[in-house]
Design a protein around this motif. Sequence first.
Motif, mmCIF file in Angstrom:
data_model
loop_
_atom_site.group_PDB
_atom_site.id
_atom_site.type_symbol
_atom_site.label_atom_id
_atom_site.label_comp_id
_atom_site.label_asym_id
_atom_site.label_seq_id
_atom_site.Cartn_x
_atom_site.Cartn_y
_atom_site.Cartn_z
ATOM 1 N N SER A 94 0.863 -1.189 0.000
ATOM 2 C CA SER A 94 0.000 0.000 0.000
ATOM 3 C C SER A 94 0.896 1.234 0.000
ATOM 4 N N ASP A 95 0.309 2.351 -0.386
ATOM 5 C CA ASP A 95 1.103 3.579 -0.389
ATOM 6 C C ASP A 95 0.489 4.676 0.464
ATOM 7 N N ARG A 96 -0.700 4.487 0.976
ATOM 8 C CA ARG A 96 -1.358 5.488 1.799
ATOM 9 C C ARG A 96 -2.581 4.834 2.416
ATOM 10 N N PRO A 97 -3.182 5.484 3.397
ATOM 11 C CA PRO A 97 -4.434 4.930 3.906
ATOM 12 C C PRO A 97 -5.443 4.776 2.775
ATOM 13 N N GLY A 98 -6.093 3.635 2.714
ATOM 14 C CA GLY A 98 -7.026 3.401 1.627
ATOM 15 C C GLY A 98 -7.060 1.968 1.183
ATOM 16 N N GLY A 99 -6.310 1.129 1.863
ATOM 17 C CA GLY A 99 -6.389 -0.285 1.555
ATOM 18 C C GLY A 99 -5.088 -0.860 1.042
ATOM 19 N N GLN A 100 -5.004 -2.161 1.144
ATOM 20 C CA GLN A 100 -3.829 -2.879 0.690
ATOM 21 C C GLN A 100 -4.199 -3.746 -0.511
ATOM 22 N N PRO B 31 -11.201 5.781 12.558
ATOM 23 C CA PRO B 31 -11.323 4.518 11.828
ATOM 24 C C PRO B 31 -11.477 4.674 10.321
ATOM 25 N N PHE B 32 -10.829 3.756 9.629
ATOM 26 C CA PHE B 32 -11.010 3.573 8.194
ATOM 27 C C PHE B 32 -11.396 2.099 8.055
ATOM 28 N N LEU B 33 -12.595 1.825 7.545
ATOM 29 C CA LEU B 33 -13.106 0.464 7.496
ATOM 30 C C LEU B 33 -13.129 -0.053 6.057
ATOM 31 N N PHE B 34 -12.887 -1.339 5.943
ATOM 32 C CA PHE B 34 -12.801 -1.996 4.643
ATOM 33 C C PHE B 34 -13.573 -3.312 4.667
ATOM 34 N N TRP B 35 -14.084 -3.682 3.508
ATOM 35 C CA TRP B 35 -14.539 -5.047 3.259
ATOM 36 C C TRP B 35 -13.703 -5.617 2.115
ATOM 37 N N TYR B 36 -13.143 -6.812 2.382
ATOM 38 C CA TYR B 36 -12.423 -7.555 1.361
ATOM 39 C C TYR B 36 -13.217 -8.817 1.035
ATOM 40 N N ASP B 84 -21.518 -14.672 -5.707
ATOM 41 C CA ASP B 84 -21.159 -13.984 -4.468
ATOM 42 C C ASP B 84 -20.618 -14.935 -3.405
ATOM 43 N N SER B 85 -20.702 -16.220 -3.664
ATOM 44 C CA SER B 85 -20.163 -17.196 -2.719
ATOM 45 C C SER B 85 -18.665 -16.962 -2.560
ATOM 46 N N ALA B 86 -18.246 -16.640 -1.347
ATOM 47 C CA ALA B 86 -16.845 -16.267 -1.090
ATOM 48 C C ALA B 86 -16.674 -16.019 0.396
ATOM 49 N N LEU B 87 -15.426 -15.779 0.776
ATOM 50 C CA LEU B 87 -15.078 -15.401 2.145
ATOM 51 C C LEU B 87 -14.986 -13.877 2.202
ATOM 52 N N TYR B 88 -15.662 -13.285 3.166
ATOM 53 C CA TYR B 88 -15.699 -11.834 3.292
ATOM 54 C C TYR B 88 -15.029 -11.416 4.599
ATOM 55 N N PHE B 89 -14.062 -10.511 4.481
ATOM 56 C CA PHE B 89 -13.343 -10.006 5.641
ATOM 57 C C PHE B 89 -13.652 -8.534 5.852
ATOM 58 N N CYS B 90 -13.919 -8.187 7.077
ATOM 59 C CA CYS B 90 -13.973 -6.793 7.486
ATOM 60 C C CYS B 90 -12.602 -6.420 8.058
ATOM 61 N N ALA B 91 -12.128 -5.208 7.787
ATOM 62 C CA ALA B 91 -10.810 -4.803 8.274
ATOM 63 C C ALA B 91 -10.831 -3.344 8.700
ATOM 64 N N LEU B 92 -9.933 -3.035 9.616
ATOM 65 C CA LEU B 92 -9.859 -1.701 10.225
ATOM 66 C C LEU B 92 -8.451 -1.143 10.065
ATOM 67 N N SER B 93 -8.376 0.152 9.759
ATOM 68 C CA SER B 93 -7.082 0.817 9.701
ATOM 69 C C SER B 93 -7.208 2.213 10.298
ATOM 70 N N ASP B 94 -6.102 2.859 10.459
ATOM 71 C CA ASP B 94 -6.050 4.233 10.963
ATOM 72 C C ASP B 94 -6.187 5.181 9.782
ATOM 73 N N LEU B 95 -7.172 6.050 9.807
ATOM 74 C CA LEU B 95 -7.423 6.972 8.707
ATOM 75 C C LEU B 95 -6.192 7.823 8.374
ATOM 76 N N TYR B 96 -5.379 8.135 9.378
ATOM 77 C CA TYR B 96 -4.254 9.034 9.157
ATOM 78 C C TYR B 96 -2.940 8.288 8.995
ATOM 79 N N GLY B 97 -3.028 7.002 8.720
ATOM 80 C CA GLY B 97 -1.850 6.247 8.326
ATOM 81 C C GLY B 97 -0.931 5.860 9.459
#
Lengths: 111, 115
Positions: A94-100, B31-36, B84-97
Amino acid sequence: EAAVTQSPRNKVTVTGGNVTLSCRQTNSHNYMYWYRQDTGHGLRLIHYSYGAGNLQIGDVPDGYKATRTTQEDFFLLLELASPSQTSLYFCASSDRPGGQYFGPGTRLTVL
Amino acid sequence: GDSVTQTEGLVTLTKGLPVMLNCTYQTTYSPFLFWYVQHLNEAPKLLLKSSTDNKRTEHQGFYATLHKSSSSFHLQKSSVQLSDSALYFCALSDLYGGSGNKLIFGTGTLLSVKP
């Protein structure tokens, strides 16, 4: 989208063996990561890096070393492999906040 | 410490029905939230992301809204397909890196869609 490649895609070794997993990304990302994926545990961070020569400890580092030789290349080393390290390994960048962005994975079996 | 919780390990649905996969989090940073999504024998791919409170984000028919008041980021779709059959992950990161853009993953929810 970032291009992340991994090699080998599959590896079988014996207990006590020496293994190196390779990862290359071609989008000039600063951050690179190594994860292992096991059923019931999701993705767990082993090591990560901010740039060439930098190494940060992840959440499950025991038994693993890593080295970032260039901005593009990040290696994971298992010097005395054990059966507990049988897993699916992913590299990401990754290069910034926003996902890998993840590579295709390496399936490692330690007999 | 910071964490992500996905309460369902397996969700089985018939094609055409709606789905909601739960995700809650705990964090000390912005928080910065993601779904993979991870299909069988493939790498995880980013599906959705959000750092904006109470704003719905959508992609490929899936949608989610970050609710900071309840620390939730549930994934929804109005009509699931076999693909849509798959494994779904929720993930958390810091918005400010902070912490090197590290992601904290939940344990994942396997979605199985039947004909």
